[in-house]
Scaffold this active site. Sequence first.
Site, PDB file in Angstrom:
ATOM      1  CB  VAL A 111      -0.931   0.025   1.235  1.00 15.54           C
ATOM      2  CG1 VAL A 111      -1.811   1.269   1.221  1.00 15.54           C
ATOM      3  CG2 VAL A 111      -1.791  -1.238   1.295  1.00 15.54           C
ATOM      4  CE  LYS A 112       2.567   7.131  -4.137  1.00 14.38           C
ATOM      5  NZ  LYS A 112       2.824   7.437  -5.576  1.00 14.38           N
ATOM      6  CB  THR A 113      -0.719   5.562   2.733  1.00 14.77           C
ATOM      7  OG1 THR A 113      -1.823   6.376   3.137  1.00 14.77           O
ATOM      8  CG2 THR A 113       0.238   5.387   3.908  1.00 14.77           C
TER       9      THR A 113
END
Length: 287
Positions: free
Chosen positions: A202-204
Site C-alpha cells: 500500500v502507498k499512503t
Amino acid sequence: MPEVDDRQDPKEFHEGVPASAWPFSLKGSGGLDWGMQNRLARIFQPDSGRTVMLAVDHGYFQGPTTGLERIDLSIAPIVDGADALMCTRGALRSSFPSGIRVPVVLRASGGPSVLKELSNERVALDIEDALRLNASAVAVQVFVGGEYETESIANMTRLVDAGVRYGVPVMAVTAVGREMVRDARYLRLACRICAELGAHFVKTYYAADGFETVTASCPVPVVMAGGRKLPELEALSMAAAAIERGAAGVDMGRNIFQSEDPRRMLRAVRAVVHDNAAPGDAWAGAS
C-alpha cells in the site's frame, strides 16, 4: 537420444541434509506464490526489505506536469537510480528504452482529469498488457471516504483477482480527497481496508503524529507517498521519519523530478531508505 549417465563415481544425494527452504521475509508475503514473491523481490531490495520508487505517472490525470514535460529527457536518464519505476503504459512504451533494468509498477486505474471528480476512476489496464510489458506490479487508486469509494475498491479487488491469477502484485494507492484530513486515523482506515481486501502493498501519505500506528496496523508493506514538493532536506527528513516509523520505502515523484538536482536527490533518498543515513549527510554525500 540423450547420452546415458554412465559415470561410476558415487552420486551425492545428501540423504541426511534437509531440503533447502528460503523464507520470504517481506511483511505479509510469506504465503504468496513463487512468481508473486519474485516480482516483489524485484521492487523491495532483499538486503534492506525496502524500496525507493520513482513515481512519474502524474500525467494520467493532470497532463504534462512540471518536470515531466519530456519524460524521455528528464526521467529516462536517471531511472537507473531507482529501485522501481511507477508510470503509465503509454509513458513506458513511448519514453523509456526497452533495455532498462528497473522493475516497473504500472498505473492500472484512471479516467477523470483534474477537471472532474477524481474518485470516479475505472480499471484502465488489462492484466495481460501488464504482462506484455513485463510489469513487476500494478497500481490502483483507492478513494476511501470519496464519492466513488465502493467503485474504487471494486477496481482494486478486480485487479487483485487478476493479479493472483497471473502472479502480479497489486499496490493500492490511498487517495485523500480535498475535504479529508491526512491524519493517522484516516490513513489507518484506508490502508487496512486495502490490505484486508487483497492489496499486496500500500502507498499512503505520511502523518507526523501516529504514522507508526499506520504501518503497525497494516499487515502488508506500507510505502510512503512523497506528496507535494518540499525543500530537499524537508523531503529527506520526512522519508527518514517514515522509515523509522515502519515504512517499507518511499514512492516519490515531485520531490525528485522537481528537485534542483533530481539525480542527486534520488541518490540521497536511497541513502536515507537503504542505509539509514541522516538527511543532511545523505544530501551532502549525494553530490
